[in-house]
Enzyme design. Structure first.
Site, PDB file in Angstrom:
ATOM      1  N   ASP A  78       0.901  -1.100   0.087  1.00  7.39           N
ATOM      2  CA  ASP A  78       0.150  -0.132  -0.176  1.00  7.39           C
ATOM      3  C   ASP A  78       0.795   1.154   0.057  1.00  7.39           C
ATOM      4  OD1 ASP A  78       0.672  -0.564   2.669  1.00  7.39           O
ATOM      5  OD2 ASP A  78      -0.752   0.763   3.411  1.00  7.39           O
ATOM      6  N   ASP A 106       7.975   4.358  -1.440  1.00  6.02           N
ATOM      7  CA  ASP A 106       7.401   3.577  -0.289  1.00  6.02           C
ATOM      8  C   ASP A 106       6.354   2.845  -0.359  1.00  6.02           C
ATOM      9  OD1 ASP A 106       6.798   2.989   2.359  1.00  6.02           O
ATOM     10  OD2 ASP A 106       6.597   5.115   2.871  1.00  6.02           O
ATOM     11  N   GLU A 139       0.114  -1.325   5.544  1.00  5.93           N
ATOM     12  CA  GLU A 139       1.209  -0.907   6.488  1.00  5.93           C
ATOM     13  C   GLU A 139       1.163   0.507   6.886  1.00  5.93           C
ATOM     14  OE1 GLU A 139       5.211   0.513   7.825  1.00  5.93           O
ATOM     15  OE2 GLU A 139       3.932   1.576   6.181  1.00  5.93           O
ATOM     16  N   HIS A 344       6.420  10.052   1.520  1.00  4.32           N
ATOM     17  CA  HIS A 344       5.007  10.704   1.974  1.00  4.32           C
ATOM     18  C   HIS A 344       5.220  12.177   1.543  1.00  4.32           C
ATOM     19  CE1 HIS A 344       4.212   7.520   5.170  1.00  4.32           C
ATOM     20  NE2 HIS A 344       4.834   6.857   4.296  1.00  4.32           N
TER      21      HIS A 344
HETATM   22 ZN   LIG Z   1       6.895   1.955   4.017  1.00  7.39          ZN
END
Ligand SMILES: [Zn+2]
Length: 372
Positions: A78, A106, A139, A344
């Site tokens: 995810d 990520d 996650e 992020h």
């Molecule tokens: Zn991660």
């Protein structure tokens, strides 16, 4: 033996498949196909049903060419928001986003590295022990996939998680975390006609926060207040404020101490305003992890890196990941850097050469595990 172009191509394909948390169905199908092509037996656990997602965790059993303890290779499927419709931009060795979404390096860098390493093992007929690939869901929403992973389906008890930035580092220590939710209650009143009948929850919250230690507490401990909401109108004395924050520490006692401090700041502020009240809810998000430099997996990683002329340093990280959960659940795993950068954020990027370097170390670990 790692093929950079193939690794890059798979990475680009994977980041173009939307896979927000609980929406990992399509990428799971794609990866199941990939793993079956490589001769793995693929199954899914029921974690998806437990967290309200499209799919469970993908568990792929790659038969060993030599006997031995199975080796776990784990990454998460995810990605965070904004993560729909990723359009990766390739600029030489660098892959970045177009600035409207995250890249999803990520953790699709980790996923791609795992796939490439298994592919090289199979096509070259390399000696390797049984490999168990686990691609987790959710996650990014509290490590839910790892928490619900059906360990009855996973034989491996040591291995690698691929979910951190710096190549050349393996993260063996990570903090535990408490989520903190606070409701400050005051009393509403007309702000012009009868302010003396009111108790201003914003002021109570402000007093609590003004006296609170947050940010960097010490080398092992951090704390944050990240969200605040409250009040109804400018002419109403605010009767309610909601605040959400967290505390993290590598040391469980410091985590408790910081959490208690934050709770007490709110309770003291409420006590100073008769009629005010606070409710503080603390929830453990994940436990700290600390894997010894002398552990079996760390000896394997260091020796493997040395065999291909690289050094790997162990380090502590500031965030939690699936490795925290898996270590707590009785496995021994460390978190290998994949090259993901500025994760992020909509400036996320990575270097293909970093992914290649991480894959080479991984392949060396797999080969060494065959003779261990
Ligand atoms: Zn991660």
């Amino acid at each position: 033996m790692i093929q950079p172009e193939r690794l890059q191509a798979l990475f680009l394909e994977l980041v173009r498949i939307d896979s927000l948390s609980r929406r990992e169905g399509r990428i799971a199908e794609r990866l199941a196909t990939e793993m079956r092509e490589l001769g793995a037996e693929v199954e899914f656990d029921d974690a998806g049903a437990q967290v309200g997602g499209e799919t469970g965790n993908l568990i792929a059993h790659v038969p060993g060419t030599v006997p031995g303890d199975p080796l776990l290779l784990c990454a998460h499927m995810d990605t965070v928001e904004p993560g729909m419709g990723v359009k990766p931009v390739v600029d030489g060795d660098v892959i970045r986003t177009d600035g409207t979404t995250v890249l999803g390096g990520d953790d699709k860098s980790g996923v791609a590295i795992v796939c490439e390493c298994v592919r090289v093992c199979r096509e070259r007929g390399l000696k390797h022990p049984p490999i168990e690939v686990v691609f987790t869901i959710c996650e990014e929403v509290g490590l839910q996939g790892a928490k619900h992973l059906d360990l009855g389906r996973v034989r491996a008890r040591h291995g690698l998680v691929f979910d951190s930035d710096a190549v050349g580092f393996v993260f063996t220590r990570a903090p535990g975390s408490n989520g903190i939710e606070v409701l400050v209650r005051g009393r509403a009143a007309h702000a012009g006609m009868a302010p003396e009948r009111g108790i201003n929850a914003i002021q109570v919250a402000a007093q609590a926060i003004a006296g609170m230690r947050i940010g960097r507490i010490d080398a092992e401990t951090t704390a944050n207040l990240g969200l605040i909401q409250g009040g109804r109108a400018v002419n109403i004395v605010a009767d309610e404020v909601r605040i959400r924050g967290e505390a993290r520490s590598h040391d469980p006692r410091k985590l408790d101490a910081q959490t208690t401090h934050m709770r007490e700041c709110f309770e003291r502020a409420a006590a100073a305003h008769p009629g005010a009240a606070v409710e503080v809810h603390v929830q453990r998000q994940y436990e700290p992890m600390s894997v010894s430099d002398d552990s079996r997996v760390m000896r394997l990683v260091r020796k493997a890196a040395a065999e291909i002329g690289r050094t790997i340093e162990s380090a502590g990280m500031g965030g939690g990941c699936d490795a925290n959960v898996l270590n707590r659940r009785g496995l021994e795993v460390v978190n290998l850097g994949t090259g993901m950068r500025e994760i992020h954020t909509t400036s996320e990027w990575l270097k293909v050469s970093d992914m290649v370097a991480a894959a080479e170390v991984t392949l060396a670990v797999i080969r060494l595990a065959a003779s261990a």
